[in-house]
Design a protein around this motif. Structure first.
Motif, PDB file in Angstrom:
ATOM      1  N   LEU A  82       0.422  -1.453   0.257  1.00 54.14           N
ATOM      2  CA  LEU A  82      -0.609   0.298   0.125  1.00 54.14           C
ATOM      3  C   LEU A  82       1.067   0.745   0.167  1.00 54.14           C
ATOM      4  O   LEU A  82       0.521   2.123   0.204  1.00 54.14           O
ATOM      5  CB  LEU A  82      -1.403  -0.191   0.752  1.00 54.14           C
ATOM      6  N   GLU A  83       1.738   0.884   0.623  1.00 58.45           N
ATOM      7  CA  GLU A  83       2.593   2.579   0.269  1.00 58.45           C
ATOM      8  C   GLU A  83       3.556   2.411  -1.007  1.00 58.45           C
ATOM      9  O   GLU A  83       3.305   3.521  -1.660  1.00 58.45           O
ATOM     10  CB  GLU A  83       4.260   2.233   1.449  1.00 58.45           C
ATOM     11  N   THR A  84       4.166   1.818  -1.566  1.00 55.59           N
ATOM     12  CA  THR A  84       4.837   1.158  -2.717  1.00 55.59           C
ATOM     13  C   THR A  84       3.978   1.612  -3.831  1.00 55.59           C
ATOM     14  O   THR A  84       3.953   2.306  -5.531  1.00 55.59           O
ATOM     15  CB  THR A  84       5.749   0.561  -3.248  1.00 55.59           C
ATOM     16  N   GLN A  85       2.235   1.216  -3.667  1.00 56.25           N
ATOM     17  CA  GLN A  85       1.435   1.081  -4.786  1.00 56.25           C
ATOM     18  C   GLN A  85       1.334  -0.156  -5.590  1.00 56.25           C
ATOM     19  O   GLN A  85       1.101   0.068  -7.131  1.00 56.25           O
ATOM     20  CB  GLN A  85       1.316   2.246  -5.609  1.00 56.25           C
ATOM     21  N   LYS A  86       2.764  -0.652  -5.467  1.00 52.85           N
ATOM     22  CA  LYS A  86       3.048  -2.060  -6.553  1.00 52.85           C
ATOM     23  C   LYS A  86       2.463  -2.912  -5.841  1.00 52.85           C
ATOM     24  O   LYS A  86       2.312  -3.364  -4.852  1.00 52.85           O
ATOM     25  CB  LYS A  86       4.819  -2.261  -6.509  1.00 52.85           C
ATOM     26  N   LEU A  87       2.744  -4.358  -7.287  1.00 57.01           N
ATOM     27  CA  LEU A  87       2.115  -6.005  -7.292  1.00 57.01           C
ATOM     28  C   LEU A  87       3.392  -5.828  -6.409  1.00 57.01           C
ATOM     29  O   LEU A  87       4.682  -5.842  -6.968  1.00 57.01           O
ATOM     30  CB  LEU A  87       2.627  -6.059  -8.175  1.00 57.01           C
ATOM     31  N   ASP A  88       3.371  -7.007  -4.947  1.00 55.36           N
ATOM     32  CA  ASP A  88       4.231  -7.581  -4.573  1.00 55.36           C
ATOM     33  C   ASP A  88       4.170  -8.341  -5.336  1.00 55.36           C
ATOM     34  O   ASP A  88       5.850  -9.494  -5.721  1.00 55.36           O
ATOM     35  CB  ASP A  88       3.471  -7.938  -3.101  1.00 55.36           C
ATOM     36  N   TYR A  89       3.415  -9.380  -5.237  1.00 55.02           N
ATOM     37  CA  TYR A  89       3.258 -11.470  -6.101  1.00 55.02           C
ATOM     38  C   TYR A  89       1.806 -11.642  -5.951  1.00 55.02           C
ATOM     39  O   TYR A  89       0.994 -10.933  -5.059  1.00 55.02           O
ATOM     40  CB  TYR A  89       4.095 -12.537  -4.731  1.00 55.02           C
ATOM     41  N   SER A  90       1.641 -12.382  -6.864  1.00 56.46           N
ATOM     42  CA  SER A  90       0.411 -13.360  -7.154  1.00 56.46           C
ATOM     43  C   SER A  90       0.452 -14.726  -7.855  1.00 56.46           C
ATOM     44  O   SER A  90       1.925 -14.753  -8.313  1.00 56.46           O
ATOM     45  CB  SER A  90      -0.199 -12.183  -8.004  1.00 56.46           C
ATOM     46  N   PHE A  91      -0.241 -14.999  -7.321  1.00 54.41           N
ATOM     47  CA  PHE A  91      -0.408 -17.164  -7.917  1.00 54.41           C
ATOM     48  C   PHE A  91      -1.584 -17.141  -7.891  1.00 54.41           C
ATOM     49  O   PHE A  91      -2.693 -16.278  -7.359  1.00 54.41           O
ATOM     50  CB  PHE A  91       0.331 -17.713  -6.817  1.00 54.41           C
ATOM     51  N   PHE A  92      -1.517 -18.214  -8.657  1.00 54.05           N
ATOM     52  CA  PHE A  92      -3.665 -18.917  -8.987  1.00 54.05           C
ATOM     53  C   PHE A  92      -3.914 -20.062  -7.831  1.00 54.05           C
ATOM     54  O   PHE A  92      -2.550 -20.388  -7.319  1.00 54.05           O
ATOM     55  CB  PHE A  92      -3.071 -19.118  -9.818  1.00 54.05           C
ATOM     56  N   LEU A  93      -5.036 -19.917  -7.499  1.00 55.15           N
ATOM     57  CA  LEU A  93      -5.030 -20.829  -6.588  1.00 55.15           C
ATOM     58  C   LEU A  93      -5.641 -22.789  -6.702  1.00 55.15           C
ATOM     59  O   LEU A  93      -5.597 -23.963  -5.815  1.00 55.15           O
ATOM     60  CB  LEU A  93      -6.350 -20.606  -5.650  1.00 55.15           C
ATOM     61  N   ASP A  94      -5.578 -22.067  -8.160  1.00 53.67           N
ATOM     62  CA  ASP A  94      -5.906 -23.134  -8.646  1.00 53.67           C
ATOM     63  C   ASP A  94      -5.162 -23.822  -9.539  1.00 53.67           C
ATOM     64  O   ASP A  94      -4.186 -22.734 -10.506  1.00 53.67           O
ATOM     65  CB  ASP A  94      -6.784 -24.411  -9.235  1.00 53.67           C
ATOM     66  N   LYS A  95      -4.675 -25.154 -10.339  1.00 54.50           N
ATOM     67  CA  LYS A  95      -3.362 -25.315 -11.737  1.00 54.50           C
ATOM     68  C   LYS A  95      -4.489 -24.499 -13.032  1.00 54.50           C
ATOM     69  O   LYS A  95      -5.444 -25.990 -12.600  1.00 54.50           O
ATOM     70  CB  LYS A  95      -3.167 -26.668 -11.556  1.00 54.50           C
ATOM     71  N   PRO A  96      -4.063 -23.146 -13.904  1.00 55.43           N
ATOM     72  CA  PRO A  96      -4.563 -23.128 -15.120  1.00 55.43           C
ATOM     73  C   PRO A  96      -5.100 -23.995 -15.886  1.00 55.43           C
ATOM     74  O   PRO A  96      -3.696 -24.880 -16.184  1.00 55.43           O
ATOM     75  CB  PRO A  96      -3.993 -22.294 -15.668  1.00 55.43           C
ATOM     76  N   GLY A  97      -5.781 -24.490 -15.466  1.00 51.10           N
ATOM     77  CA  GLY A  97      -6.048 -26.079 -17.472  1.00 51.10           C
ATOM     78  C   GLY A  97      -6.113 -27.216 -16.647  1.00 51.10           C
ATOM     79  O   GLY A  97      -6.739 -27.901 -17.549  1.00 51.10           O
ATOM     80  N   ARG A  98      -5.896 -27.604 -15.305  1.00 53.86           N
ATOM     81  CA  ARG A  98      -6.243 -28.364 -14.870  1.00 53.86           C
ATOM     82  C   ARG A  98      -7.603 -29.580 -15.098  1.00 53.86           C
ATOM     83  O   ARG A  98      -8.341 -28.920 -15.341  1.00 53.86           O
ATOM     84  CB  ARG A  98      -6.618 -28.605 -13.113  1.00 53.86           C
ATOM     85  N   VAL A  99      -7.378 -30.413 -14.997  1.00 50.69           N
ATOM     86  CA  VAL A  99      -7.980 -31.647 -15.868  1.00 50.69           C
ATOM     87  C   VAL A  99      -8.402 -32.360 -15.284  1.00 50.69           C
ATOM     88  O   VAL A  99      -8.077 -33.222 -14.175  1.00 50.69           O
ATOM     89  CB  VAL A  99      -7.933 -32.333 -17.206  1.00 50.69           C
ATOM     90  N   GLY A 100     -10.207 -32.930 -14.211  1.00 50.20           N
ATOM     91  CA  GLY A 100     -10.212 -33.224 -13.587  1.00 50.20           C
ATOM     92  C   GLY A 100     -11.849 -32.642 -12.993  1.00 50.20           C
ATOM     93  O   GLY A 100     -12.295 -31.434 -13.888  1.00 50.20           O
ATOM     94  N   ILE A 101     -11.850 -33.426 -11.801  1.00 50.94           N
ATOM     95  CA  ILE A 101     -13.760 -32.478 -11.267  1.00 50.94           C
ATOM     96  C   ILE A 101     -13.496 -31.497 -10.563  1.00 50.94           C
ATOM     97  O   ILE A 101     -12.859 -30.971 -10.255  1.00 50.94           O
ATOM     98  CB  ILE A 101     -14.020 -33.594  -9.897  1.00 50.94           C
ATOM     99  N   GLY A 102     -14.332 -31.012 -11.302  1.00 48.35           N
ATOM    100  CA  GLY A 102     -14.654 -29.744 -10.984  1.00 48.35           C
ATOM    101  C   GLY A 102     -14.524 -29.041  -9.636  1.00 48.35           C
ATOM    102  O   GLY A 102     -14.889 -29.594  -8.567  1.00 48.35           O
ATOM    103  N   LYS A 103     -13.788 -28.287  -8.895  1.00 44.10           N
ATOM    104  CA  LYS A 103     -13.904 -27.355  -7.584  1.00 44.10           C
ATOM    105  C   LYS A 103     -13.115 -26.115  -7.301  1.00 44.10           C
ATOM    106  O   LYS A 103     -13.405 -25.410  -8.449  1.00 44.10           O
ATOM    107  CB  LYS A 103     -11.589 -27.672  -7.307  1.00 44.10           C
ATOM    108  N   ASP A 104     -14.346 -26.143  -6.362  1.00 42.72           N
ATOM    109  CA  ASP A 104     -14.348 -24.256  -6.155  1.00 42.72           C
ATOM    110  C   ASP A 104     -13.454 -24.581  -5.765  1.00 42.72           C
ATOM    111  O   ASP A 104     -12.918 -23.975  -3.968  1.00 42.72           O
ATOM    112  CB  ASP A 104     -15.461 -23.848  -5.699  1.00 42.72           C
ATOM    113  N   PHE A 105     -12.683 -22.986  -5.679  1.00 44.88           N
ATOM    114  CA  PHE A 105     -11.168 -22.782  -5.470  1.00 44.88           C
ATOM    115  C   PHE A 105     -11.429 -20.985  -5.096  1.00 44.88           C
ATOM    116  O   PHE A 105     -11.044 -20.099  -4.417  1.00 44.88           O
ATOM    117  CB  PHE A 105      -9.881 -22.269  -5.727  1.00 44.88           C
ATOM    118  N   SER A 106     -13.146 -20.647  -4.564  1.00 39.58           N
ATOM    119  CA  SER A 106     -13.239 -19.240  -4.690  1.00 39.58           C
ATOM    120  C   SER A 106     -13.427 -18.594  -2.414  1.00 39.58           C
ATOM    121  O   SER A 106     -13.259 -19.665  -1.736  1.00 39.58           O
ATOM    122  CB  SER A 106     -14.987 -18.351  -4.653  1.00 39.58           C
TER     123      SER A 106
END
Length: 635
Positions: free
Chosen positions: A167-191
């Motif tokens: 919040l001080e620098t107004q820059k992104l520190d880091y980000s990541f996905f909560l699930d593997k993009p394109g994962r094949v299998g039974i749907g899971k809710d990662f909201s």
């Protein structure tokens, strides 16, 4: 716009006096033409006025002739879409679906630093299509956002993601996905279903799939199947984490304990009745206060609506007390001390219990309803309710005064300590009573018969006597109890009161700024404990605590907040009062020692909308639907 009600004081009053010597101020120092209809004005803890218009938000700093920010990106905002983060320079703006998972509906979020006028985060410019959660984390001074970001390939654009911004620098520190993009299998809710917990080396994210722990670089650490967690708190070592889950009917809360490795540390979760309003990790165990409701809105009159106080084993979650103390009402005051827990009940009553469940008071102390004050004094614990007052021994609960000071039920009770004469002064029943600090003997000190049947709301020791005031009355009596002056004028109309919110950072209320809420969704990595008993009349100590809290975050905006709490309020020697002047309704600045009006500002409005910043001495007045005036009250 949500009412900002941390650390403010309503200052109203009217006065009959000779106006001829008062300085008149008809021209404002600054005029702000906002170009759109003003719907509401909010004075922030930082002294910046934020106006909600039909086009968005506008921030006004009286030191600048033009607004310091204009935020019209989302257009007109409904009241529930603007959130002033307590004890911070931040506003979180929300628009769109408010559900935890917004489906196909687009959601928008923005974070504004109202002190420097910068938009720190805007989901639109950062390509967020859906926002699950948006949480300001203090004192780390970070922003955690979760949702769906329109970046990357088609799979990444559909995969839930979490990002941490500084919040001080107004820059992104880091980000990541909560699930593997394109994962094949039974749907899971990662909201994301609750407030993520930001720790030194990793984060824990509550999702519909369960708890997920990731390093700051997105590396997976562990997953836990505990679902429905709303908020979490860690101990000082960050090795033990407590998660809180509100049951589907909303009437109970489950407490889970997990290790920093994701392993459940309790054999079974702990269920408590009601919603948790206070939770504190102590060396002896876990202090828990939960509020039970019979359904619908909480009522202090319903027998089933009351608080429960529990003390749990940190190792097992089992209740350490064989018998919980009876409350028969809601816990209004809750303080942790060296030898146990002190608490006061809104419906009346004070008690203290040791960490091993033994009652420390010889018997529960009976008091009147609505305990307005519980504080430490040299003689013991002083309490003041709407019906009585007394001082009791904090170890035994024995009364220091032979019997409580009783009076008719009052909406407010003013009191102070006269150190020069070693006595407490309490105003009620149309008089000021003096209680000798040593003997506890009570005597009538002075009359205090305020017009309009008002109860005194404030009292302070001045050089020449005792100053007392209410909405419509002011008086000064000398130390012998003789009246120096009494001033009163009929209120300009009760309908006006709803439009007037004083912007004072009242030093007497700064203890509130030190604490943080334990409600579900609150940021549990906040400033510190709210459960410290304040010192009676030691306003400077409370102001210092608040200033130190802000100083702990090394940014220019928090340094500015710390400076404001260290400042001498403009109301130290004067009171700002609404009254009817010859030319119309106006505001007057009245000297507390003389009762004389030092300045008049005619507002020419029967129902003026205005706010006063009592630290800086500035009046903000809504001159018309699109214009705000700022007057300097100091000169």
């Amino acid at each position: 716009m949500r009412k900002f009600n941390q650390s403010i004081l309503l200052i109203l009053g009217v006065l009959i006096i000779n106006y001829s010597t008062a300085q008149k101020a008809q021209t404002p120092e600054n005029t702000y033409e906002l170009g759109a209809k003003i719907n509401e004005m909010t004075l922030t803890v930082g002294g910046i006025l934020v106006a909600a218009t039909n086009e968005g938000l506008v921030g006004i700093d009286p030191k600048n002739s033009a607004p310091i920010f204009t935020f019209n990106n989302f257009g007109k905002l409904e009241p529930e879409e603007t959130d002033f983060i307590p004890d911070s320079p931040y506003i979180v703006v929300s628009q769109g679906a408010n559900s935890k998972f917004a489906g196909l509906a687009k959601t928008k979020r923005a974070v504004i630093n109202y002190i420097n006028g910068k938009v720190i985060f805007n989901s639109e410019t950062d390509n967020w299509n859906q926002i699950f959660t948006c949480n300001v984390v203090l004192p780390q001074n970070k922003l955690i956002v979760s949702g769906i970001q329109k970046e990357g390939d088609k799979f990444e654009k559909m995969t839930p993601k979490l990002a941490v911004y500084d919040l001080e620098t107004q820059k992104l520190d880091y980000s990541f996905f909560l699930d593997k993009p394109g994962r094949v299998g039974i749907g899971k809710d990662f909201s994301v279903t609750g407030t993520p917990l930001l720790l030194k080396d990793f984060l824990i994210i509550p999702t519909a799939q369960g708890l997920i722990a990731k390093k700051h670089n997105g590396e997976d650490l562990w997953e836990c199947k505990i679902k429905g967690i709303n908020w979490m708190v860690a101990d000082k070592t960050e090795k033990e984490i407590y998660g809180f889950e509100t049951t589907t009917n909303g009437k109970n809360t489950r407490i889970h304990k997990i290790g920093s490795n994701g392993v459940e540390l309790w054999k079974d979760d702990r269920k408590v009745q009601g919603n948790i309003s206070n939770f504190q990790i102590l060396p002896q165990g876990l202090a828990v206060v939960s509020d039970k409701s019979s359904g619908g809105s909480i009522s202090v009159f319903a027998a089933s609506d009351e608080s429960e106080i529990g003390f749990l084993s940190a190792s097992t979650g089992e209740d350490l007390w064989e018998k919980a103390p009876k409350t028969k009402g809601y816990v209004q005051h809750f303080y942790v001390q060296d030898d146990g827990i002190l608490f006061g009940i809104q419906q009346g009553g004070i008690n203290k219990i040791s960490f091993d469940g033994k009652t420390l008071f010889k018997k529960p102390l009976k008091t009147g309803e609505n305990i307005m004050l519980m504080a430490e004094s040299p003689q013991g614990l002083i309490y003041i309710t709407s019906e009585d007052a007394n001082i009791v021994d904090l170890k035994t609960g024995d009364q220091v005064w032979s019997k409580p000071l009783k009076y008719k039920r009052a909406t407010s009770v003013a009191s102070t300590f006269d150190s020069s004469n070693n006595r407490y002064l309490i105003a009620a029943d149309g008089k000021i009573m003096a209680i000798d600090a040593n003997s506890g003997n009570v005597s009538d000190f002075a009359k205090c018969d305020f017009d309009e049947k008002e109860d005194p709301s404030s009292m302070e020791i001045r050089n020449d006597g005792v100053f007392l005031s209410s909405d419509q009355n002011m008086t000064l009596v000398n130390f012998d109890g003789d009246e120096v002056y009494h001033a009163y004028h009929k209120s300009p109309g009760r309908s006006t009161f709803g439009k007037i919110v004083g912007g004072a950072l009242a030093v007497a209320s700064t203890a509130m700024a030190v604490g943080m809420s334990a409600r579900a969704g609150a940021n549990r990595t906040g400033y510190g404990s709210m459960n410290d008993l304040s010192s009676y009349n030691d306003y400077g100590k409370e102001a210092k605590r608040a200033a130190d809290m802000f100083s702990g975050i090394a940014t220019a905006s928090f340094a500015y907040l710390a400076t404001r709490f260290k400042s001498t309020a403009a109301t130290e020697n004067a009171q700002f009062i609404l009254t009817s002047l010859d030319e119309g309704t106006g505001l007057v600045k009245v000297n507390k020692d003389t009762g004389k009006i030092e300045k008049e500002i005619v507002l020419k409005d029967k129902k003026p909308e205005y706010q006063v910043d009592e630290i800086s001495g500035v009046l903000y007045y809504k001159a018309n639907d699109k214009t705000i005036y700022a007057y300097n009250l100091q000169n």
